[in-house]
Design a protein around this motif. Structure first.
Motif, PDB file in Angstrom:
ATOM      1  N   MET A   1     -10.300 -10.656  -7.423  1.00 16.76           N
ATOM      2  CA  MET A   1     -10.361 -12.415  -8.113  1.00 16.76           C
ATOM      3  C   MET A   1     -11.138 -12.811  -7.802  1.00 16.76           C
ATOM      4  O   MET A   1     -11.382 -13.806  -8.095  1.00 16.76           O
ATOM      5  CB  MET A   1      -8.528 -12.911  -8.445  1.00 16.76           C
ATOM      6  CG  MET A   1      -8.040 -11.733  -9.554  1.00 16.76           C
ATOM      7  SD  MET A   1      -6.495 -11.958  -9.531  1.00 16.76           S
ATOM      8  CE  MET A   1      -5.806 -10.918 -10.387  1.00 16.76           C
ATOM      9  N   GLY A   2     -10.581 -13.110  -6.461  1.00 17.67           N
ATOM     10  CA  GLY A   2     -11.922 -14.350  -5.923  1.00 17.67           C
ATOM     11  C   GLY A   2     -10.391 -15.292  -6.027  1.00 17.67           C
ATOM     12  O   GLY A   2      -9.573 -15.873  -6.594  1.00 17.67           O
ATOM     13  N   THR A 151       1.443 -13.348 -15.316  1.00 15.21           N
ATOM     14  CA  THR A 151      -0.043 -13.938 -15.140  1.00 15.21           C
ATOM     15  C   THR A 151      -0.467 -12.438 -13.464  1.00 15.21           C
ATOM     16  O   THR A 151      -2.009 -12.585 -13.983  1.00 15.21           O
ATOM     17  CB  THR A 151       0.800 -14.468 -13.116  1.00 15.21           C
ATOM     18  OG1 THR A 151       1.584 -13.745 -12.956  1.00 15.21           O
ATOM     19  CG2 THR A 151       0.868 -15.985 -14.230  1.00 15.21           C
ATOM     20  N   LEU A 152      -0.172 -11.115 -14.016  1.00 12.61           N
ATOM     21  CA  LEU A 152      -0.925 -10.283 -12.612  1.00 12.61           C
ATOM     22  C   LEU A 152      -0.476  -9.397 -13.291  1.00 12.61           C
ATOM     23  O   LEU A 152      -0.050  -8.303 -13.441  1.00 12.61           O
ATOM     24  CB  LEU A 152      -0.119 -10.285 -11.154  1.00 12.61           C
ATOM     25  CG  LEU A 152      -0.262 -10.994 -10.098  1.00 12.61           C
ATOM     26  CD1 LEU A 152      -0.553 -11.017  -8.782  1.00 12.61           C
ATOM     27  CD2 LEU A 152      -2.212 -11.597 -10.267  1.00 12.61           C
ATOM     28  N   PRO A 153      -0.876  -9.186 -14.947  1.00 11.44           N
ATOM     29  CA  PRO A 153      -0.615  -7.461 -15.955  1.00 11.44           C
ATOM     30  C   PRO A 153      -0.724  -6.716 -15.280  1.00 11.44           C
ATOM     31  O   PRO A 153      -0.058  -5.329 -15.208  1.00 11.44           O
ATOM     32  CB  PRO A 153      -0.475  -8.078 -16.927  1.00 11.44           C
ATOM     33  CG  PRO A 153      -1.295  -9.236 -16.726  1.00 11.44           C
ATOM     34  CD  PRO A 153      -1.601 -10.088 -15.666  1.00 11.44           C
ATOM     35  N   THR A 154      -2.568  -6.519 -15.829  1.00 15.12           N
ATOM     36  CA  THR A 154      -3.138  -5.098 -14.389  1.00 15.12           C
ATOM     37  C   THR A 154      -3.200  -4.433 -13.487  1.00 15.12           C
ATOM     38  O   THR A 154      -2.070  -3.266 -13.371  1.00 15.12           O
ATOM     39  CB  THR A 154      -4.594  -5.984 -15.070  1.00 15.12           C
ATOM     40  OG1 THR A 154      -4.851  -5.770 -16.580  1.00 15.12           O
ATOM     41  CG2 THR A 154      -5.527  -4.117 -14.482  1.00 15.12           C
ATOM     42  N   VAL A 155      -2.121  -6.031 -12.672  1.00 13.19           N
ATOM     43  CA  VAL A 155      -2.273  -5.504 -11.535  1.00 13.19           C
ATOM     44  C   VAL A 155      -0.530  -4.235 -10.980  1.00 13.19           C
ATOM     45  O   VAL A 155      -0.694  -3.285 -10.479  1.00 13.19           O
ATOM     46  CB  VAL A 155      -2.461  -6.605  -9.673  1.00 13.19           C
ATOM     47  CG1 VAL A 155      -2.144  -6.138  -9.202  1.00 13.19           C
ATOM     48  CG2 VAL A 155      -3.729  -7.440  -9.967  1.00 13.19           C
ATOM     49  N   LEU A 156       0.087  -5.832 -11.834  1.00 10.77           N
ATOM     50  CA  LEU A 156       1.323  -4.684 -11.678  1.00 10.77           C
ATOM     51  C   LEU A 156       1.663  -3.250 -12.403  1.00 10.77           C
ATOM     52  O   LEU A 156       2.161  -1.958 -11.605  1.00 10.77           O
ATOM     53  CB  LEU A 156       2.407  -6.068 -12.672  1.00 10.77           C
ATOM     54  CG  LEU A 156       3.680  -5.380 -12.284  1.00 10.77           C
ATOM     55  CD1 LEU A 156       4.369  -5.876 -11.209  1.00 10.77           C
ATOM     56  CD2 LEU A 156       4.700  -5.960 -13.678  1.00 10.77           C
ATOM     57  N   ASN A 157       0.431  -2.991 -13.347  1.00 17.96           N
ATOM     58  CA  ASN A 157       1.053  -1.493 -14.187  1.00 17.96           C
ATOM     59  C   ASN A 157       0.286  -0.635 -13.695  1.00 17.96           C
ATOM     60  O   ASN A 157       0.531   0.291 -13.260  1.00 17.96           O
ATOM     61  CB  ASN A 157       0.795  -1.589 -15.217  1.00 17.96           C
ATOM     62  CG  ASN A 157       1.014  -2.320 -16.418  1.00 17.96           C
ATOM     63  OD1 ASN A 157       2.382  -1.890 -16.692  1.00 17.96           O
ATOM     64  ND2 ASN A 157       0.457  -3.768 -17.005  1.00 17.96           N
ATOM     65  N   THR A 438       8.957  -8.505  -5.710  1.00 17.62           N
ATOM     66  CA  THR A 438       9.285  -7.890  -5.002  1.00 17.62           C
ATOM     67  C   THR A 438       8.178  -6.578  -5.335  1.00 17.62           C
ATOM     68  O   THR A 438       9.920  -6.686  -6.061  1.00 17.62           O
ATOM     69  CB  THR A 438      10.599  -7.899  -4.044  1.00 17.62           C
ATOM     70  OG1 THR A 438      11.098  -9.364  -3.478  1.00 17.62           O
ATOM     71  CG2 THR A 438      10.597  -7.001  -2.556  1.00 17.62           C
ATOM     72  N   TRP A 439       7.891  -5.892  -5.504  1.00 20.71           N
ATOM     73  CA  TRP A 439       6.960  -4.934  -5.368  1.00 20.71           C
ATOM     74  C   TRP A 439       7.568  -3.718  -4.622  1.00 20.71           C
ATOM     75  O   TRP A 439       6.883  -3.532  -3.527  1.00 20.71           O
ATOM     76  CB  TRP A 439       5.258  -4.578  -5.632  1.00 20.71           C
ATOM     77  CG  TRP A 439       5.099  -5.804  -7.295  1.00 20.71           C
ATOM     78  CD1 TRP A 439       6.189  -6.868  -7.697  1.00 20.71           C
ATOM     79  CD2 TRP A 439       3.389  -6.481  -7.119  1.00 20.71           C
ATOM     80  NE1 TRP A 439       5.581  -7.160  -8.577  1.00 20.71           N
ATOM     81  CE2 TRP A 439       4.123  -7.197  -8.207  1.00 20.71           C
ATOM     82  CE3 TRP A 439       2.913  -5.463  -7.658  1.00 20.71           C
ATOM     83  CZ2 TRP A 439       3.132  -7.619  -9.038  1.00 20.71           C
ATOM     84  CZ3 TRP A 439       1.749  -6.130  -8.002  1.00 20.71           C
ATOM     85  CH2 TRP A 439       1.681  -6.477  -8.332  1.00 20.71           C
ATOM     86  N   VAL A 440       8.330  -2.496  -5.187  1.00 23.33           N
ATOM     87  CA  VAL A 440       8.740  -1.756  -4.638  1.00 23.33           C
ATOM     88  C   VAL A 440       7.557  -0.402  -5.719  1.00 23.33           C
ATOM     89  O   VAL A 440       7.455  -0.291  -6.835  1.00 23.33           O
ATOM     90  CB  VAL A 440      10.349  -0.961  -5.239  1.00 23.33           C
ATOM     91  CG1 VAL A 440      10.432   0.121  -4.242  1.00 23.33           C
ATOM     92  CG2 VAL A 440      11.118  -1.954  -4.188  1.00 23.33           C
ATOM     93  N   MET A 441       6.645   0.370  -4.813  1.00 18.78           N
ATOM     94  CA  MET A 441       5.528   1.432  -5.308  1.00 18.78           C
ATOM     95  C   MET A 441       6.410   2.904  -6.042  1.00 18.78           C
ATOM     96  O   MET A 441       7.567   2.529  -5.348  1.00 18.78           O
ATOM     97  CB  MET A 441       4.925   1.569  -4.012  1.00 18.78           C
ATOM     98  CG  MET A 441       4.125  -0.085  -3.812  1.00 18.78           C
ATOM     99  SD  MET A 441       3.546  -0.857  -5.250  1.00 18.78           S
ATOM    100  CE  MET A 441       2.454  -2.335  -4.255  1.00 18.78           C
TER     101      MET A 441
END
Length: 797
Positions: A1-2, A151-157, A438-441
């Motif tokens: 993103m920068g 705010t970060l939908p693509t990254v989350l998916n 908190t993201w659990v992969m």
């Protein structure tokens, strides 16, 4: 993103938080108690394998603490057999003796549990503290996820982050199953300590999310060992209480006698097994950090295994050996109270002078059982986005678990909190810390061929489930919204009349402004001198103060404060769009008013315009969106009552007391009532007193007229519960009398002036109407809001 794009995403998250009203109450903050929830959109990521270890450790710990609670409020075998020192039980202020031997359904003392964990430099996770009273964080964790997903939908998916929704479904399903009766259709309430609670947003969030009534202690009552909710239709039995306040405040009858938050008799109802309280009263006893020193041995004794995740190294100083060891190595430990209370905090000997260490050692030796020593853990850090870029901050993760019917389920994520600054070792929201999602992969792809089970359902909430307190708050929300609008409209009309253009023939408007200010008792004593009042800048400053001064109870800012307070009380009853309008309304006064006289005048007019527009949006949303339940009716009744009272006052000052000639006063009336266009299009004539009275008093098609308000009140009252119990309820009779008084008024008679130029007949008529409107308000309060009128217990079937 920068950095630029990421900064834009962060700003978008801040706007979402502001629009959704996500707040955290910080006590003693000069900027105000409610602070926008601090969220750093850069998440804390944990891989699936590491999360399995955390999950199993938290399940084990919740199971262990639940078993310990059962023993401490039961047989005391762990104390008798030496596994727990008796001082940690009987000297613990969180040990509630009146709750001894209360056995909850299924032996579930801890329905909700949270553990604060942190990672050491070697990568190993440690438990810092246990939360067993009314653990907070689940609602904030879900809100963090909702904001991050937008705010970060693509990254989350792409990262295949495990979702949170199933955890909440399991949590509520198990909660409903623990109801002591009517397990097919239990009634659940969320018991809150009120808007002053630091996590009140979460209380309202849970109530709205699950459609549970949000109640205070005065909304509940105990009769024959049963808990009932005070509603508009009477008293409805309650099966489950999800409490969000500390247990010793819950029953002033047998616990804290000075508590104004609890329900007298609640302990007896729990002992009788007629209500399930989550978490059970007395569960705060195992929050003491002193228990951590004994958990390894307790785990082996109770569960036959070692702790999957150790606690931070802890020594209870009530034993001689650990105390001597701790005092010999003060530079490497933190000294904490064994039983945390308000005003007591952790002390860091490494940062103390020698004299301060000696004083600390003396306090410990004087009362050793009151202290614990813990190893000073060097917390790991996580990147945080700031205006300087990415910075490392110390981090603590709150992992949340809930009973699932057979064991404990753990939220796949949790509430990540970060320290205030790079050098700060204390992670606390009260001290200005921040939060992260908190993201659990490792999300498992759902099998689309298998239908998802339906979400759990609580008792169907009819409109009569509206508590009397909530109805009262909605009633006054409507009244203060109308009072604010009336004040804003009047001030907006009067303020240009003192713009300083007296040499252009503006004396009459200034006189009119002064007449309204005197008649409405808005002119202070120091401005009543004729020469002083004629100085237009004094009057202009007075009107600007009516807009900006929060201490003036008849002013705009004060009424805005009351509207804000009530909006928080009823937040879970408002739609998201309605709440956003109220948030924007509050933001009008976010900046301090200008001190320069001209700029203050311009800012006041701009603020008044914005207020009228926002309140018009508020009224439009209320007219178009909500279902016509009892909450909507009470809000509408409050608005109509207040609008009638405000119009009666304007008619009294602008017509009955108007000096001759009365054209300027009549013009002000039409402008404040937003009826100038209607008047000129209908009558095509100069302003006449009779026509103004006809439009603002008798015209039931004019939304600002008294006749319109009384017709709307009659319709609202007809739809209230219990209206069919008596042939003619008092409030119905009073509204019909108001309509009769208006329709029977002879305008030609009451508008006539006497020999002294006064309209005494009109003034008397308006006063009669005002008295009946006041009686109507009192009758509604007595019958529905205070339960002064006779009530009845509803059947439990």
């Amino acid at each position: 993103m920068g950095p630029e794009e990421f900064a834009r995403r962060s700003q978008a998250a801040e706007r979402l938080i502001q629009a959704n009203g996500i707040t955290y109450n910080v006590y003693g903050d000069p900027r105000g108690t409610a602070r926008p929830w601090p969220l750093d959109v850069l998440p804390l990521a944990i891989d699936a394998q590491e999360w399995k270890h955390i999950e199993s450790a938290v399940i084990q710990r919740a199971t262990l603490l639940n078993t310990i609670l059962a023993d401490l409020y039961g047989t005391h075998r762990l104390v008798r057999n030496g596994f727990i020192p008796p001082e940690l039980l009987f000297a613990n202020p969180n040990f509630l003796r009146p709750c001894h031997d209360i056995k909850p359904p299924g032996g579930v003392y801890l329905h909700n549990y949270a553990a604060d964990i942190a990672r050491a430099p070697n990568g190993r996770w440690w438990v810092l503290s246990d939360r067993t009273q009314a653990p907070s964080g689940a609602g904030y964790a879900l809100e963090n996820r909702l904001v991050t997903a937008r705010t970060l939908p693509t990254v989350l998916n792409r990262c295949r982050v495990q979702p949170l929704d199933r955890f909440f479904e399991v949590m509520i399903e198990a909660l409903l199953a623990l109801a002591p009766r009517r397990t097919d259709n239990p009634r659940v309430v969320v018991l809150t300590s009120g808007p002053n609670s630091e996590t009140y947003f979460e209380h309202a969030f849970f109530a709205r999310q699950w459609d549970f009534p949000l109640v205070g202690g005065d909304d509940l009552t105990v009769r024959d060992s049963r808990v009932y909710l005070k509603t508009l239709a009477g008293l409805n039995p309650v099966d489950v209480i999800l409490r969000r306040l500390d247990d010793d405040f819950c029953d002033p009858l047998v616990l804290r006698g000075d508590s104004l938050l609890g329900v007298p008799g609640l302990v007896q109802a729990a002992r009788a097994g007629k209500v399930f309280i989550a978490n059970c009263l007395g569960s705060g006893i195992v929050e003491t950090p002193a228990l951590m020193a004994f958990l390894p041995r307790l785990c082996r004794h109770i569960l036959g295994e070692d702790l999957h995740m150790p606690s931070v190294a802890t020594w209870w100083l009530g034993h001689d050996g650990p105390r001597e060891q701790a005092l010999d190595s003060l530079d490497r430990v933190v000294i904490k109270p064994a039983f945390p209370r308000f005003g007591y905090k952790a002390e860091f000997p490494a940062k103390m002078t020698e004299q301060e260490r000696e004083a600390l050692a003396s306090r410990v030796n004087a009362r050793p059982a009151q202290y614990v020593a813990q190893e000073q853990v060097d917390l790991s850090t996580t990147p945080v986005h700031s205006h300087r870029g990415l910075e490392p901050r110390h981090v603590v993760l709150r992992v949340i678990a809930a009973w699932d019917g057979t064991s404990y389920a753990v939220m796949p994520g949790g509430l990540t909190r970060v320290a205030t600054g790079q050098k700060s070792l204390v992670v606390s929201m009260q001290l200005g810390g921040g939060s992260k999602d908190t993201w659990v992969m490792g999300r498992v792809q759902a099998d689309r061929s298998t239908p998802r089970p339906p979400a759990p359902q609580a008792s169907h909430v009819s409109s009569t489930e509206l508590s009397s307190r909530m109805a009262d708050n909605l009633f006054w929300l409507g009244r203060y919204a109308e009072r604010l609008e009336a004040t804003a409209r009047l001030t907006r009309v009067l303020l240009p009349g003192v713009s300083g253009e007296s040499e252009q023939g503006r004396y009459a408007p200034v006189d009119t402004v002064l007449h309204f200010l005197r008649g409405l008792d808005l002119l202070p004593a120091e401005h009543r001198h004729a020469a002083m009042a004629k100085q237009w800048w004094n009057v202009q400053r007075l009107l600007a103060d009516l807009v900006f001064d929060p201490a003036k109870s008849s002013g705009v800012r004060w009424n805005m404060t009351q509207l804000r307070r009530l909006s928080w009380e009823v937040k879970e009853r408002l739609s998201q769009d309605t709440w956003r309008v109220l948030q924007q309304l509050e933001g009008i006064f976010a900046e301090p008013p200008p001190q320069n006289h001209d700029r203050r005048y311009v800012a006041a007019l701009a603020a008044l315009d914005d207020i009228v527009i926002m309140l018009s949006a508020f009224a439009g949303l209320l007219a178009e969106n909500p279902t016509r339940g009892y909450g909507w009716r009470f809000l509408g009744i409050g608005r109509r009552l207040e609008r009638a009272l405000q119009m009666l006052e304007l008619l009294r000052v602008g017509v009955a007391l108007a000096p001759m000639p009365d054209d300027p006063c009549l013009e002000v009336l039409l402008q404040v009532a937003d009826s100038s266009t209607t008047y000129r299009s209908r009558y095509l004539a100069a302003i006449r007193t009779r026509y103004v009275l006809e439009l603002l008093l008798l015209d039931d098609s004019n939304p600002r007229s008294l006749a319109f308000q009384f017709a709307a009140l009659l319709e609202g009252i007809r739809g209230l519960p219990g209206g069919a119990d008596t042939p003619a309820p008092l409030e119905y009779t009073l509204v019909k009398r108001l309509q009769t008084l208006v329709l029977d008024a002879n305008l030609d008679e009451i508008k006539r002036r006497d020999a002294l130029g006064k309209r005494l007949a009109l003034e008397a008529h308006l006063q009669t109407l005002r008295n009946v409107v006041t009686d109507l308000s009192d009758a509604l309060t007595s019958r529905y809001l205070s339960h002064s009128a006779p009530s009845r217990l509803r059947s439990s079937v």
